[in-house]
Enzyme design. Structure first.
Site, PDB file in Angstrom:
ATOM      1  N   THR A  74     -46.624  59.537  -8.769  1.00 11.78           N
ATOM      2  CA  THR A  74     -45.861  59.753  -7.719  1.00 11.78           C
ATOM      3  C   THR A  74     -47.150  60.876  -7.070  1.00 11.78           C
ATOM      4  O   THR A  74     -47.542  60.600  -5.721  1.00 11.78           O
ATOM      5  CB  THR A  74     -44.452  59.523  -7.767  1.00 11.78           C
ATOM      6  OG1 THR A  74     -44.268  58.431  -8.025  1.00 11.78           O
ATOM      7  CG2 THR A  74     -43.731  59.549  -6.313  1.00 11.78           C
ATOM      8  N   ASN A 120     -46.236  46.070 -11.258  1.00  7.49           N
ATOM      9  CA  ASN A 120     -45.461  46.440 -12.169  1.00  7.49           C
ATOM     10  C   ASN A 120     -43.767  44.866 -11.979  1.00  7.49           C
ATOM     11  O   ASN A 120     -43.014  45.136 -13.530  1.00  7.49           O
ATOM     12  CB  ASN A 120     -44.188  47.922 -11.606  1.00  7.49           C
ATOM     13  CG  ASN A 120     -44.025  47.825  -9.939  1.00  7.49           C
ATOM     14  OD1 ASN A 120     -44.962  48.100  -9.394  1.00  7.49           O
ATOM     15  ND2 ASN A 120     -43.174  48.292  -9.651  1.00  7.49           N
ATOM     16  N   THR A 175     -49.169  76.336 -12.724  1.00  6.92           N
ATOM     17  CA  THR A 175     -49.529  76.002 -14.324  1.00  6.92           C
ATOM     18  C   THR A 175     -49.186  74.212 -15.069  1.00  6.92           C
ATOM     19  O   THR A 175     -48.449  73.967 -14.723  1.00  6.92           O
ATOM     20  CB  THR A 175     -48.537  76.812 -15.509  1.00  6.92           C
ATOM     21  OG1 THR A 175     -48.785  78.257 -14.009  1.00  6.92           O
ATOM     22  CG2 THR A 175     -48.395  77.374 -16.750  1.00  6.92           C
ATOM     23  N   CYS A 198     -35.437  51.711  -9.414  1.00  9.31           N
ATOM     24  CA  CYS A 198     -34.441  52.434  -7.994  1.00  9.31           C
ATOM     25  C   CYS A 198     -33.713  53.930  -8.368  1.00  9.31           C
ATOM     26  O   CYS A 198     -32.838  53.951  -9.522  1.00  9.31           O
ATOM     27  CB  CYS A 198     -34.636  51.819  -6.907  1.00  9.31           C
ATOM     28  SG  CYS A 198     -33.636  50.722  -6.421  1.00  9.31           S
ATOM     29  N   HIS A 219     -45.915  58.003 -18.859  1.00 15.24           N
ATOM     30  CA  HIS A 219     -44.303  58.169 -18.822  1.00 15.24           C
ATOM     31  C   HIS A 219     -44.330  56.262 -19.889  1.00 15.24           C
ATOM     32  O   HIS A 219     -43.465  55.679 -20.451  1.00 15.24           O
ATOM     33  CB  HIS A 219     -43.533  58.596 -18.837  1.00 15.24           C
ATOM     34  CG  HIS A 219     -42.707  57.721 -17.585  1.00 15.24           C
ATOM     35  ND1 HIS A 219     -41.795  56.812 -17.829  1.00 15.24           N
ATOM     36  CD2 HIS A 219     -43.204  57.883 -16.578  1.00 15.24           C
ATOM     37  CE1 HIS A 219     -41.948  56.560 -15.701  1.00 15.24           C
ATOM     38  NE2 HIS A 219     -42.444  57.320 -15.527  1.00 15.24           N
TER      39      HIS A 219
HETATM   40  N1  PLP Z   1     -47.018  53.101 -10.230  1.00  7.84           N
HETATM   41  C1  PLP Z   1     -46.543  51.790 -10.761  1.00  7.84           C
HETATM   42  C2  PLP Z   1     -47.099  50.573 -10.562  1.00  7.84           C
HETATM   43  C3  PLP Z   1     -45.389  52.598 -10.823  1.00  7.84           C
HETATM   44  O1  PLP Z   1     -44.996  50.857 -11.844  1.00  7.84           O
HETATM   45  C4  PLP Z   1     -44.869  53.254 -11.005  1.00  7.84           C
HETATM   46  C5  PLP Z   1     -43.438  53.798 -11.888  1.00  7.84           C
HETATM   47  O2  PLP Z   1     -42.620  52.791 -11.879  1.00  7.84           O
HETATM   48  C6  PLP Z   1     -45.779  54.491 -10.617  1.00  7.84           C
HETATM   49  C7  PLP Z   1     -46.739  54.458  -9.639  1.00  7.84           C
HETATM   50  C8  PLP Z   1     -44.959  55.465 -10.232  1.00  7.84           C
HETATM   51  O3  PLP Z   1     -45.015  56.942 -11.490  1.00  7.84           O
HETATM   52  P1  PLP Z   1     -44.058  58.029 -12.167  1.00  7.84           P
HETATM   53  O4  PLP Z   1     -42.633  57.941 -12.014  1.00  7.84           O
HETATM   54  O5  PLP Z   1     -44.911  58.493 -13.033  1.00  7.84           O
HETATM   55  O6  PLP Z   1     -44.055  58.807 -10.273  1.00  7.84           O
END
Ligand code: PLP
Length: 388
Positions: free
Chosen positions: A73, A156, A243, A331, A206
């Protein structure tokens, strides 16, 4: 004895790998700041720089092209900005075009104002409409600045894989910049900045078995860099101050090393499990709609609608039977919102869809158990007269 729960929500987050856990713990025990010049600092710097090589290898990129962030994000918010620099020269982008199926991290547009954004539609199969992209870029006002395009490599919710190289060729013809969210694709399909033709790639720790709270923005050749999102001490070559979270970065790197190992073999085994589950699902409920089944898709994902069964009801039924899956994407509120991905594909989003996403530690026995729960849910739906 209560039955062990079955985790089938890997696209929300993958279980932490033991290798990643160990790497986090050993980095936590080093008491230094990676920017300090003393031995303790240098020890952590070495960990961060070695991690940069591992994440670069995951992305088919050069270590110098990797900027660590707190996750995908943040990487998206960093790169999605009208303000760039080419060396010392400031450069302004005119508009951001995002595909209609992007994750909210990208779909929100980062630092672009709403009126500076356009949407690229997808077909009912879930693939980006390249004709529409051509038309949008053809009509782009070059006087306003270069266009930026953001299209994810794998979705996703559906797992559908976009033809990024083809999209990149269109973007290049129009002199634009291409941002590719490779969060779900990393560790599941081979990544190469060169082969994809992406200017920027976004990855997250993650989703590949690393700890939460680490990610990266990969910038091809570091030719054009976005103005920093986070200002301060100038870490990460001034692109991202603060950092470095060395323990999380170390865990991310350990997961990245695992993610590139035997990719084909791992995905082959996962696809076999997923396909077996889908065969069983079709057998139990011939009217089940499996979204994206006819186009390239991630091996680990199945996104389906059982006509007559609301996704929320289905999710609760599976959960009560010990299977963790999701209804669309997770969400922050924990509520199930209507899927913008289904809407973009032209489906009625009110009924929704359920997503099963599996991974390396998923077993045959778990697939069988999940299929048995599916059979129960489908039978209940038949009994209530909701099946077609
Ligand atoms: N982009 C996609 C396709 C995702 O599935 C996700 C997480 O759900 C993200 C971005 C956001 O990732 P993060 O949790 O590392 O901010």
């Amino acid at each position: 004895m209560p039955r062990a729960r079955i985790y089938m929500d890997w696209n929300a987050t993958a279980p932490l790998l033991s290798e990643a856990r160990e790497a986090v713990l050993s980095a936590l025990d080093i008491n230094g700041n990676p920017s300090s010049v003393h031995g303790e600092g240098r020890a952590l710097r070495a960990i961060v720089e070695s991690a940069r090589r591992d994440v670069a290898a995951l992305c088919g990129a050069q270590p110098a092209e990797v900027t660590f962030t707190s996750g995908a994000t943040e990487a998206a918010n960093m790169v999605l900005t009208p303000h760039f620099r080419m060396g010392r020269t400031p450069l302004k982008l005119g508009k951001l075009y995002v595909s209609a199926i992007e994750h909210p991290a990208v779909r929100e547009g980062g630092r672009f104002a709403r009126e500076m954004m356009g949407e690229i539609p997808v077909s009912s199969a879930g693939l980006v409409d390249t004709g529409a992209l051509e038309a949008l870029l053809g009509a782009h006002d070059r006087q306003s600045g270069l266009p930026m395009v953001a299209v994810m490599l794998a979705n996703n919710e559906t797992g559908i894989i976009q033809p990024i190289a083809e999209i990149a060729a269109i973007v290049r013809t129009h002199g634009g910049l291409l941002v590719v969210d490779a969060v779900q694709a990393a560790g599941r399909v081979p990544l190469s900045m060169e082969a994809l033709g992406a200017d920027f790639l976004i990855v997250s720790s993650h989703k590949i078995g690393g700890p939460k709270g680490a990610g990266a923005l990969v910038a091809r050749g570091e030719v054009m860099m976005p103005s920093p999102l986070i200002h301060g001490g100038g870490q990460e070559k001034g692109h991202r101050s603060g950092t470095e979270n060395a323990p999380a970065i170390a865990g991310f790197a350990a997961a990245a090393r695992m993610a590139v190992g035997n990719l084909e073999g791992r995905m082959g085994a996962i696809a076999a499990l997923r396909d077996r589950l889908e065969t069983e699902m079709r057998c139990q409920a011939p009217d089940v709609v499996i979204h994206g089944a006819d186009v390239p898709r991630l091996a680990n994902t199945t996104f389906f609608t059982l006509p007559g069964l609301k996704a929320e009801t289905g999710q609760i039924a599976f959960d009560l039977e010990g299977v963790a899956l999701s209804a669309g994407s997770a969400c922050s509120s924990g509520k199930v919102g209507q899927s913008h991905v289904l809407t973009a594909m032209g489906y009625d989003p009110r009924q929704g869809a359920l997503r099963i996403s599996i991974g390396e530690s998923t077993t045959q026995a778990e697939i069988e158990q999940c299929a048995a729960v599916f059979a129960k849910v489908a039978a209940r739906r038949r009994a209530s007269g909701q099946a077609a």
